[in-house]
Design a protein around this motif. Structure first.
Motif, PDB file in Angstrom:
ATOM      1  N   VAL A  35     -89.352  31.913  20.608  1.00 14.45           N
ATOM      2  CA  VAL A  35     -88.820  30.657  20.095  1.00 14.45           C
ATOM      3  C   VAL A  35     -87.922  30.978  18.916  1.00 14.45           C
ATOM      4  N   TRP A  36     -86.764  30.293  18.853  1.00 12.43           N
ATOM      5  CA  TRP A  36     -85.816  30.591  17.776  1.00 12.43           C
ATOM      6  C   TRP A  36     -85.004  29.348  17.426  1.00 12.43           C
ATOM      7  N   ASN A  37     -84.532  29.335  16.176  1.00 14.52           N
ATOM      8  CA  ASN A  37     -83.667  28.243  15.739  1.00 14.52           C
ATOM      9  C   ASN A  37     -82.413  28.218  16.606  1.00 14.52           C
ATOM     10  N   SER A  38     -82.156  27.098  17.238  1.00 12.11           N
ATOM     11  CA  SER A  38     -81.102  27.036  18.251  1.00 12.11           C
ATOM     12  C   SER A  38     -79.736  27.453  17.710  1.00 12.11           C
ATOM     13  N   HIS A  39     -79.466  27.157  16.430  1.00  8.15           N
ATOM     14  CA  HIS A  39     -78.149  27.478  15.884  1.00  8.15           C
ATOM     15  C   HIS A  39     -77.899  28.985  15.797  1.00  8.15           C
ATOM     16  N   LEU A  40     -78.957  29.796  15.897  1.00 14.13           N
ATOM     17  CA  LEU A  40     -78.781  31.244  15.811  1.00 14.13           C
ATOM     18  C   LEU A  40     -78.208  31.842  17.096  1.00 14.13           C
ATOM     19  N   GLY A  41     -78.315  31.127  18.197  1.00 16.72           N
ATOM     20  CA  GLY A  41     -77.679  31.566  19.438  1.00 16.72           C
ATOM     21  C   GLY A  41     -78.104  32.956  19.896  1.00 16.72           C
ATOM     22  N   TYR A  42     -79.402  33.189  19.973  1.00 14.45           N
ATOM     23  CA  TYR A  42     -79.912  34.527  20.286  1.00 14.45           C
ATOM     24  C   TYR A  42     -79.813  34.921  21.769  1.00 14.45           C
ATOM     25  N   ARG A  43     -79.488  33.974  22.643  1.00 11.18           N
ATOM     26  CA  ARG A  43     -79.604  34.286  24.066  1.00 11.18           C
ATOM     27  C   ARG A  43     -78.755  35.491  24.499  1.00 11.18           C
ATOM     28  N   PRO A  44     -77.492  35.606  24.094  1.00 11.88           N
ATOM     29  CA  PRO A  44     -76.735  36.805  24.499  1.00 11.88           C
ATOM     30  C   PRO A  44     -77.365  38.101  23.994  1.00 11.88           C
TER      31      PRO A  44
ATOM     32  N   PRO B 207     -84.356  19.314  19.368  1.00  7.16           N
ATOM     33  CA  PRO B 207     -83.166  19.287  18.507  1.00  7.16           C
ATOM     34  C   PRO B 207     -83.009  20.498  17.584  1.00  7.16           C
ATOM     35  N   LYS B 208     -84.085  21.245  17.338  1.00  5.74           N
ATOM     36  CA  LYS B 208     -83.995  22.370  16.389  1.00  5.74           C
ATOM     37  C   LYS B 208     -84.267  23.729  17.007  1.00  5.74           C
ATOM     38  N   PHE B 209     -85.161  23.784  17.990  1.00  4.18           N
ATOM     39  CA  PHE B 209     -85.627  25.084  18.491  1.00  4.18           C
ATOM     40  C   PHE B 209     -85.382  25.244  19.984  1.00  4.18           C
ATOM     41  N   THR B 210     -85.285  26.511  20.396  1.00  4.57           N
ATOM     42  CA  THR B 210     -85.152  26.878  21.800  1.00  4.57           C
ATOM     43  C   THR B 210     -86.234  27.891  22.142  1.00  4.57           C
ATOM     44  N   VAL B 211     -86.865  27.711  23.299  1.00  7.82           N
ATOM     45  CA  VAL B 211     -87.816  28.679  23.837  1.00  7.82           C
ATOM     46  C   VAL B 211     -87.175  29.349  25.030  1.00  7.82           C
ATOM     47  N   THR B 212     -87.180  30.686  25.020  1.00 13.03           N
ATOM     48  CA  THR B 212     -86.613  31.437  26.143  1.00 13.03           C
ATOM     49  C   THR B 212     -87.644  32.424  26.664  1.00 13.03           C
ATOM     50  N   ALA B 213     -87.455  32.820  27.912  1.00 16.57           N
ATOM     51  CA  ALA B 213     -88.223  33.896  28.534  1.00 16.57           C
ATOM     52  C   ALA B 213     -87.243  34.950  29.008  1.00 16.57           C
ATOM     53  N   SER B 214     -87.426  36.177  28.519  1.00 21.32           N
ATOM     54  CA  SER B 214     -86.535  37.290  28.875  1.00 21.32           C
ATOM     55  C   SER B 214     -87.347  38.321  29.650  1.00 21.32           C
ATOM     56  N   GLY B 215     -86.897  38.623  30.856  1.00 22.74           N
ATOM     57  CA  GLY B 215     -87.636  39.522  31.719  1.00 22.74           C
ATOM     58  C   GLY B 215     -87.061  40.928  31.750  1.00 22.74           C
TER      59      GLY B 215
ATOM     60  N   THR C 121     -82.389  36.323  30.808  1.00 23.73           N
ATOM     61  CA  THR C 121     -83.043  35.350  29.928  1.00 23.73           C
ATOM     62  C   THR C 121     -82.799  33.932  30.429  1.00 23.73           C
ATOM     63  N   ARG C 122     -83.862  33.147  30.500  1.00 25.13           N
ATOM     64  CA  ARG C 122     -83.741  31.746  30.910  1.00 25.13           C
ATOM     65  C   ARG C 122     -84.278  30.854  29.798  1.00 25.13           C
ATOM     66  N   GLN C 123     -83.716  29.664  29.711  1.00 30.00           N
ATOM     67  CA  GLN C 123     -84.220  28.684  28.754  1.00 30.00           C
ATOM     68  C   GLN C 123     -85.424  27.975  29.350  1.00 30.00           C
TER      69      GLN C 123
END
Length: 375
Positions: free
Chosen positions: A340-349, A365-373, A358-360
């Motif tokens: 989980v990360w603050n969405s504005h940080l744009g960690y997905r790439p 409004p503030k956080f994103t949860v991703t799963a990276s395999g 990586t999938r969302q």
């Protein structure tokens, strides 16, 4: 010749432009304490929360001997050891856990003021309890990280608190005459809080992220973890903080074992206490380590992470990058990092590059949860 604080390094912590191993606050603390350092005698000086060794090694260069040191971060402890070797002062400093052995009989304590008032309260309370009756604290920081409430915390434990003149945007507080007990009385440390909605009691020492609460990012992550690698027999709670994710995971999956790891001594102690109070200490192994350094390659099917994005007082993404890289190394084939990360940080790439596809999973409004395999 004056000791060159500018020659110190942060390694193995994050290094880069604008990230220094010492600053004007370190210099001001040493200058304000100079006479006291000269008079304290062997074994009488203690240094607490010295980021990379500037205070301890500056005092050693000024003639202090038998210096006891505590740094919360294992990376800071290692940086001090390396800086001490390079500067020829390794014999004069000894790192110890926060407690009686560190503080017993101390006559002078040099302290970098933490931004957390809870951390300050716990540390100063221990100093008041275990240091010598004539103990003096010389504590400082950059003014932008100081508040008037810090004076109040020191004043609750010590009869007299003096404030220095500002210099280079830094200031020092000097506390004398320890009280027998905090004024007014307050609960001791660590502190616990029950969260019935999660089925977990959280225990935390001062300064641990979110304390005994559960931050909204972690809540979002826990709400999604039920579907994370359902056949995983083990997992890792990376940068575990209070250990709430580890305790929740083993509570939700009775056959699972979890390794909880954090570079902070206060966090590791909190995670152990959280596991104990939830009666899951037999299935949660807690380590104080730099990331996943103690785990072998391709060994874990599930890693969960709410990454910090501060390096000391500076905002910096280097810590997250280090943790993502570690996760990519330790994940077993087919394993996943749930983050989980603050969405504005744009960690997905960055996650795609360092870990894998990586999938969302969720977003608010503030956080994103991703799963990276890991393929």
């Amino acid at each position: 010749m004056q000791f060159d604080l500018g020659a110190l390094r942060r390694h193995p912590d994050v290094e880069g432009p604008g990230l220094e191993a010492s600053d004007a606050a370190d210099r001001l603390i040493l200058d304000e304490a100079a006479t006291l350092i000269g008079d304290v005698g062997p074994g009488g000086l203690v240094v607490v929360d010295d980021a990379y060794g500037a205070l301890a090694l500056g005092a050693a260069a000024a003639g202090a001997r038998g210096i006891r040191v505590h740094q919360d971060l294992i990376t800071g402890e290692r940086a001090l050891a390396q800086n001490a070797e390079r500067t020829g002062h390794a014999a004069e400093v000894r790192s110890l856990p926060l407690g009686v052995e560190l503080l017993g009989g101390a006559r002078l304590v040099l302290l970098r003021l933490p931004r957390s008032l809870d951390r300050l309260d716990e540390v100063v309370g221990l100093i008041a309890a275990h240091a010598a009756p004539d103990a003096v604290i010389v504590a400082g920081a950059r003014i932008k990280h100081m508040t008037l409430a810090m004076n109040d915390v020191l004043g609750a434990w010590f009869e007299r608190v003096d404030v220095s003149h500002a210099r280079q945007k830094s200031r020092v507080l000097t506390a004398r005459d320890p009280r027998d007990a905090r004024q007014p009385p307050a609960p001791g440390w660590p502190r616990g809080e029950r969260h019935d909605d999660l089925g977990v009691t959280v225990v935390a020492h001062g300064g641990v992220f979110a304390g005994a609460g559960v931050d909204i990012g972690t809540r979002l992550l826990l709400g999604e973890l039920g579907g994370a690698v359902p056949d995983a027999a083990s997992a890792v709670d990376l940068a575990c903080g209070s250990g709430v994710a580890a305790a929740w995971l083993v509570g939700a999956r009775p056959s699972m074992r979890v390794t909880a790891t954090d570079r902070s001594a206060a966090a590791a102690a909190s995670a152990r206490a959280t596991a104990e109070v939830n009666a899951v200490a037999d299935r949660v192994q807690v380590t104080r380590a730099d990331g996943l350094e103690l785990l072998p390659d391709a060994s874990e099917p599930l890693i969960v992470l709410n990454p910090p994005f501060h390096s000391d007082a500076a905002l910096h993404t280097g810590i997250a990058r280090h943790l993502f890289d570690d996760a990519g190394r330790v994940l077993a084939p087919g394993g996943e990092l749930w983050c989980v990360w603050n969405s504005h940080l744009g960690y997905r790439p960055l996650l795609e590059r360092l870990v894998g596809p990586t999938r969302q999973v969720a977003r608010n409004p503030k956080f994103t949860v991703t799963a990276s395999g890991r393929p």
